[in-house]
Design a protein around this motif. Sequence first.
Motif, mmCIF file in Angstrom:
data_model
loop_
_atom_site.group_PDB
_atom_site.id
_atom_site.type_symbol
_atom_site.label_atom_id
_atom_site.label_comp_id
_atom_site.label_asym_id
_atom_site.label_seq_id
_atom_site.Cartn_x
_atom_site.Cartn_y
_atom_site.Cartn_z
ATOM 1 N N GLY A 29 8.428 4.357 8.552
ATOM 2 C CA GLY A 29 8.601 4.018 7.139
ATOM 3 C C GLY A 29 8.951 2.479 7.094
ATOM 4 O O GLY A 29 10.030 2.328 6.299
ATOM 5 N N SER A 30 8.356 1.669 7.432
ATOM 6 C CA SER A 30 8.681 0.208 7.387
ATOM 7 C C SER A 30 7.265 -0.680 6.867
ATOM 8 O O SER A 30 6.174 -0.500 7.362
ATOM 9 N N ALA A 31 7.575 -1.260 5.674
ATOM 10 C CA ALA A 31 6.633 -2.086 5.081
ATOM 11 C C ALA A 31 6.589 -3.475 5.629
ATOM 12 O O ALA A 31 6.101 -4.455 5.073
ATOM 13 N N MET A 32 7.537 -3.770 6.832
ATOM 14 C CA MET A 32 7.534 -4.954 7.386
ATOM 15 C C MET A 32 6.395 -5.768 7.774
ATOM 16 O O MET A 32 5.779 -6.694 7.459
ATOM 17 N N PRO A 33 5.644 -4.907 8.499
ATOM 18 C CA PRO A 33 4.172 -5.201 8.911
ATOM 19 C C PRO A 33 3.236 -4.754 7.911
ATOM 20 O O PRO A 33 3.346 -3.807 7.064
ATOM 21 N N PHE A 34 2.005 -5.286 7.918
ATOM 22 C CA PHE A 34 0.724 -4.650 7.103
ATOM 23 C C PHE A 34 -0.385 -4.673 8.159
ATOM 24 O O PHE A 34 -0.701 -5.331 8.909
ATOM 25 N N PRO A 35 -1.166 -3.339 8.108
ATOM 26 C CA PRO A 35 -0.763 -2.212 7.201
ATOM 27 C C PRO A 35 0.794 -1.656 7.867
ATOM 28 O O PRO A 35 0.941 -1.839 8.794
ATOM 29 N N HIS A 36 1.140 -1.098 6.987
ATOM 30 C CA HIS A 36 2.703 -0.617 6.906
ATOM 31 C C HIS A 36 2.722 0.682 7.969
ATOM 32 O O HIS A 36 1.599 1.223 8.169
ATOM 33 N N ILE A 37 3.938 0.770 8.515
ATOM 34 C CA ILE A 37 3.947 1.774 9.510
ATOM 35 C C ILE A 37 4.474 2.882 8.698
ATOM 36 O O ILE A 37 5.580 2.924 7.985
ATOM 37 N N GLN A 38 3.729 4.008 8.687
ATOM 38 C CA GLN A 38 4.008 5.305 8.101
ATOM 39 C C GLN A 38 4.998 5.867 8.356
ATOM 40 O O GLN A 38 5.654 6.048 9.844
ATOM 41 N N GLY A 39 5.798 6.579 7.674
ATOM 42 C CA GLY A 39 7.063 7.208 7.979
ATOM 43 C C GLY A 39 7.149 8.759 8.274
ATOM 44 O O GLY A 39 5.912 9.301 8.602
ATOM 45 N N ALA A 40 8.183 9.370 8.516
ATOM 46 C CA ALA A 40 8.324 10.591 9.302
ATOM 47 C C ALA A 40 8.566 11.790 8.096
ATOM 48 O O ALA A 40 8.574 12.775 8.660
ATOM 49 N N PHE A 41 8.817 11.533 6.824
ATOM 50 C CA PHE A 41 8.927 12.399 5.944
ATOM 51 C C PHE A 41 7.792 13.350 5.619
ATOM 52 O O PHE A 41 7.094 13.179 4.737
ATOM 53 N N ARG A 42 7.121 13.911 6.422
ATOM 54 C CA ARG A 42 6.125 15.107 6.256
ATOM 55 C C ARG A 42 6.327 16.273 7.311
ATOM 56 O O ARG A 42 7.089 16.235 7.969
ATOM 57 N N LEU A 101 8.422 -7.289 19.323
ATOM 58 C CA LEU A 101 7.495 -8.130 18.506
ATOM 59 C C LEU A 101 6.547 -7.221 17.885
ATOM 60 O O LEU A 101 5.871 -7.411 16.887
ATOM 61 N N ASN A 102 6.166 -5.999 18.346
ATOM 62 C CA ASN A 102 5.212 -4.934 17.870
ATOM 63 C C ASN A 102 5.788 -3.400 17.711
ATOM 64 O O ASN A 102 5.145 -2.707 17.961
ATOM 65 N N MET A 103 7.015 -3.788 17.248
ATOM 66 C CA MET A 103 7.729 -2.469 16.775
ATOM 67 C C MET A 103 7.054 -1.481 15.801
ATOM 68 O O MET A 103 6.329 -2.175 14.914
ATOM 69 N N ARG A 104 6.959 -0.450 15.887
ATOM 70 C CA ARG A 104 6.387 0.804 15.118
ATOM 71 C C ARG A 104 7.442 1.453 14.652
ATOM 72 O O ARG A 104 7.677 2.562 15.260
ATOM 73 N N PHE A 105 8.232 1.053 13.658
ATOM 74 C CA PHE A 105 9.569 1.656 13.137
ATOM 75 C C PHE A 105 8.969 2.693 11.996
ATOM 76 O O PHE A 105 8.508 1.978 10.840
ATOM 77 N N GLU A 149 0.865 -0.965 0.017
ATOM 78 C CA GLU A 149 0.039 -0.022 -0.008
ATOM 79 C C GLU A 149 1.019 1.406 -0.152
ATOM 80 O O GLU A 149 2.088 1.129 0.326
ATOM 81 N N PRO A 150 0.403 2.378 -0.288
ATOM 82 C CA PRO A 150 1.078 3.650 -0.392
ATOM 83 C C PRO A 150 1.682 3.775 1.263
ATOM 84 O O PRO A 150 1.179 3.551 2.145
ATOM 85 N N MET A 151 2.951 4.450 1.346
ATOM 86 C CA MET A 151 3.738 4.495 2.510
ATOM 87 C C MET A 151 4.429 5.588 2.436
ATOM 88 O O MET A 151 5.201 6.035 1.762
ATOM 89 N N ILE A 152 4.237 6.553 3.539
ATOM 90 C CA ILE A 152 5.138 7.727 3.680
ATOM 91 C C ILE A 152 6.628 7.097 4.346
ATOM 92 O O ILE A 152 6.691 6.303 4.995
#
Length: 343
Positions: free
Chosen positions: A113-126, A107-111, A56-59
């Motif tokens: 800009g990561s597509a490892m999990p789904f839904p992806h963890i949105q990144g910080a380029f905002r 086990l529940n990392m929210r790093f 899916e689209p990801m920041i």
Amino acid sequence: MKSIVIHAAKDLRIEEQDADNPGPGEVQIKLATGGICGSDLHYFNHGGFGPVRLKEPMILGHEVSGHITALGNGVSGLSVGQLVAVSPSRPCGNCRFCNEGRHNQCLNMRFYGSAMPFPHIQGAFRQVLVADAAQCGPADGLSTGEAAMAEPLSVCLHAARQAGEMIGKSVLVTGCGPIGILCILAARRAGADFIVATDLSPFTLQMAKTAGADLTLNMAEDPQGLDRFTPEKGTFDILFECSGAAPALTAGISAMRPGGTIVQLGLGGDMSLPMMAITAKELELKGSFRFHEEFFSAVSLMQKGLIDVKPFITQTLPLDDAVSAFEIAGDRSQAVKAQIAFA
């Protein structure tokens, strides 16, 4: 606000999105600078890496700094207008690995800009980022570009911790991208006596010299460049493998002395290893993945002038030129660390 969003390989867009307000224990940050990481480049060039693929689209983005614009309820120790380096490491704090103090293995990392999990963890380029106050390292006295370098420097400080004692040791660094360069700085700060760096690019090897490498070897021009270090079972105590390339690791293992430590940082996919050499030399092979508490040490070391990252910020482009910034960031003939100016 504007955000940098990846939709697929080579499909990077600047999109308008709504900004968030800080909740309890959070701060709102006007982003100043973001550094383009190797994983960002994998998403940009290939749509992912290994089994990790965009669904899916990801920041993008996780190397960022900015100025605080609002404080949520209960936040203390930070102030509006303050420059902070923002750690992208957001472990849950409750899983088995967090309870063991291995937060980078959460086990529940929210790093960011990561597509490892789904839904992806949105990144910080905002342009406007809301973060936990605990993620924020006060970066007073640093430039915004330096503060954004805290994240890759943290990766290398964690790798140095994995390597163990380095005072008086001989160190080989294979791959002189941003992580390799910062590993040279970290190894020297940790007491390494002799540092050799290898790469395929004259530009990055010159940067390795600037970082303090005693010797640099261009393996494209001289594929047997490490042969001088292989007699009598090898030379190097520690190998930081930062390229993710099997030939670099294989050549490095040949130059390792018995009992040495290999720290693998490069993420180039699975590879075949010379297991007989590893076994016969009794080498220790360690992975090094992300970081956690090292982030705040990275900020402090830069503030004290003990590690200088400024020479390795090679380009800073405006937000509207994000695509060009990504293209430049992947060009090892001219870039070590390319950054984006958000303000």
